[in-house]
Design a protein around this motif. Structure first.
Motif, PDB file in Angstrom:
ATOM      1  N   ARG A  44      88.191  41.087  29.367  1.00 26.66           N
ATOM      2  CA  ARG A  44      89.327  41.719  28.694  1.00 26.66           C
ATOM      3  C   ARG A  44      89.198  41.596  27.179  1.00 26.66           C
ATOM      4  O   ARG A  44      89.593  42.491  26.430  1.00 26.66           O
ATOM      5  CB  ARG A  44      90.622  41.061  29.166  1.00 26.66           C
ATOM      6  CG  ARG A  44      91.882  41.601  28.515  1.00 26.66           C
ATOM      7  CD  ARG A  44      93.112  40.844  28.991  1.00 26.66           C
ATOM      8  NE  ARG A  44      94.243  41.160  28.155  1.00 26.66           N
ATOM      9  CZ  ARG A  44      94.503  40.573  26.991  1.00 26.66           C
ATOM     10  NH1 ARG A  44      93.686  39.630  26.541  1.00 26.66           N
ATOM     11  NH2 ARG A  44      95.557  40.926  26.274  1.00 26.66           N
ATOM     12  N   ALA A  45      88.589  40.497  26.695  1.00 30.55           N
ATOM     13  CA  ALA A  45      88.407  40.273  25.259  1.00 30.55           C
ATOM     14  C   ALA A  45      87.124  40.917  24.732  1.00 30.55           C
ATOM     15  O   ALA A  45      86.766  40.705  23.568  1.00 30.55           O
ATOM     16  CB  ALA A  45      88.381  38.776  24.980  1.00 30.55           C
ATOM     17  N   ASN A  46      86.448  41.671  25.600  1.00 32.45           N
ATOM     18  CA  ASN A  46      85.179  42.320  25.217  1.00 32.45           C
ATOM     19  C   ASN A  46      84.102  41.302  24.822  1.00 32.45           C
ATOM     20  O   ASN A  46      83.241  41.592  23.980  1.00 32.45           O
ATOM     21  CB  ASN A  46      85.396  43.320  24.073  1.00 32.45           C
ATOM     22  CG  ASN A  46      86.261  44.495  24.487  1.00 32.45           C
ATOM     23  OD1 ASN A  46      86.095  45.041  25.581  1.00 32.45           O
ATOM     24  ND2 ASN A  46      87.203  44.872  23.630  1.00 32.45           N
ATOM     25  N   ASP A  47      84.173  40.129  25.417  1.00 32.27           N
ATOM     26  CA  ASP A  47      83.164  39.100  25.179  1.00 32.27           C
ATOM     27  C   ASP A  47      82.206  39.118  26.369  1.00 32.27           C
ATOM     28  O   ASP A  47      82.350  38.362  27.333  1.00 32.27           O
ATOM     29  CB  ASP A  47      83.835  37.734  25.039  1.00 32.27           C
ATOM     30  CG  ASP A  47      82.862  36.646  24.591  1.00 32.27           C
ATOM     31  OD1 ASP A  47      81.640  36.834  24.767  1.00 32.27           O
ATOM     32  OD2 ASP A  47      83.329  35.604  24.095  1.00 32.27           O
ATOM     33  N   ALA A  48      81.212  40.015  26.293  1.00 38.16           N
ATOM     34  CA  ALA A  48      80.293  40.196  27.411  1.00 38.16           C
ATOM     35  C   ALA A  48      79.471  38.944  27.690  1.00 38.16           C
ATOM     36  O   ALA A  48      79.174  38.638  28.853  1.00 38.16           O
ATOM     37  CB  ALA A  48      79.361  41.378  27.125  1.00 38.16           C
ATOM     38  N   THR A  49      79.140  38.213  26.653  1.00 39.59           N
ATOM     39  CA  THR A  49      78.333  37.004  26.837  1.00 39.59           C
ATOM     40  C   THR A  49      79.080  35.967  27.665  1.00 39.59           C
ATOM     41  O   THR A  49      78.532  35.395  28.620  1.00 39.59           O
ATOM     42  CB  THR A  49      77.954  36.405  25.467  1.00 39.59           C
ATOM     43  OG1 THR A  49      77.216  37.380  24.709  1.00 39.59           O
ATOM     44  CG2 THR A  49      77.118  35.149  25.650  1.00 39.59           C
ATOM     45  N   ALA A  50      80.333  35.738  27.298  1.00 38.38           N
ATOM     46  CA  ALA A  50      81.134  34.758  28.035  1.00 38.38           C
ATOM     47  C   ALA A  50      81.424  35.245  29.450  1.00 38.38           C
ATOM     48  O   ALA A  50      81.370  34.469  30.412  1.00 38.38           O
ATOM     49  CB  ALA A  50      82.441  34.481  27.290  1.00 38.38           C
ATOM     50  N   ALA A  51      81.706  36.540  29.580  1.00 42.51           N
ATOM     51  CA  ALA A  51      81.982  37.086  30.919  1.00 42.51           C
ATOM     52  C   ALA A  51      80.759  36.928  31.818  1.00 42.51           C
ATOM     53  O   ALA A  51      80.870  36.508  32.975  1.00 42.51           O
ATOM     54  CB  ALA A  51      82.374  38.561  30.808  1.00 42.51           C
TER      55      ALA A  51
END
Length: 217
Positions: free
Chosen positions: A176-183
């Motif tokens: 949702r936060a557009n943090d692909a690395t963390a996702a």
């Protein structure tokens, strides 16, 4: 002769007992009274505790019935009252149930109740993790990923009882936060855990397919 010596020994023993009794009879009686009182008090305490537990169990069931009947305000009040007076086991369960009922009335208030449980050392680690996960679930659409991470990281640890739900919430929050690395990190953790439920594994794979591909070096 042997019988005579035996009679003398018996007489001496009786005299010793009489002397001891005459000197210490008060102390012996007092000690006996204390022991009897202690045993009686302990049994009385056990009886009262069992009675309180039975009463708390009945009250808890009555509150649960109210919840099943969608009488959430009444159920919340009943669980809150029980949490203030019940024995420890029912007290903790009642606080958790009161927070769950508060969700229908005021999600923000429910989050506060769950946060208070998560910070209370009187609850078990499993109960505190459950409170963390439920509070985070209510905040998924409004809380930042960093705040979600701070809330959920303890519950997402290996062997934590609710790690699967905590990891999914963290993956969704990062996405949702557009943090692909963390996702991707949390989705990988989900897929690598051999105990991940099949339904969650399928959802993780679907979400992973939506992430941008990692550039090959």
């Amino acid at each position: 002769m042997t019988e005579l010596f035996s009679e003398i020994d018996d007489e001496l023993r009786r005299e010793k007992v009489q002397k001891v009794w005459s000197r210490y009879s008060g102390l012996i009686i007092a000690a006996a009274v204390v022991i009897i009182a202690a045993v009686g008090g302990w049994r009385g305490y056990q009886y009262l505790q069992a009675q309180k537990a039975a009463e708390a169990g009945a009250a808890f069931e009555a509150a649960a019935v109210l919840a099943d009947q969608n009488k959430h305000a009444e159920a919340e009040a009943a669980f809150t009252k029980l949490a203030a007076a019940a024995p420890p086991g029912y007290r903790n369960l009642s606080r958790l149930r009161a927070a769950a009922e508060a969700v229908k009335r005021d999600p923000k208030e429910a989050v506060k109740l769950y946060d208070a449980i998560a910070a209370d050392s009187g609850f078990s680690g499993v109960e505190r993790d459950l409170a963390r996960v439920r509070a985070a679930g209510l905040l998924l659409d409004t809380e930042t990923y960093n705040n979600m991470l701070q809330r959920l990281e303890p519950a997402a640890a290996p062997e934590a009882a609710f790690r699967h739900t905590a990891r999914e919430l963290l993956a969704l929050s990062a996405w949702r936060a557009n943090d692909a690395t963390a996702a991707r990190k949390w989705l990988d953790v989900i897929s690598e855990d051999g105990q991940t439920p099949s339904g969650l594994r399928s959802r993780a794979e679907a979400l992973q397919a939506l992430l941008p591909r990692v550039a090959k070096s």
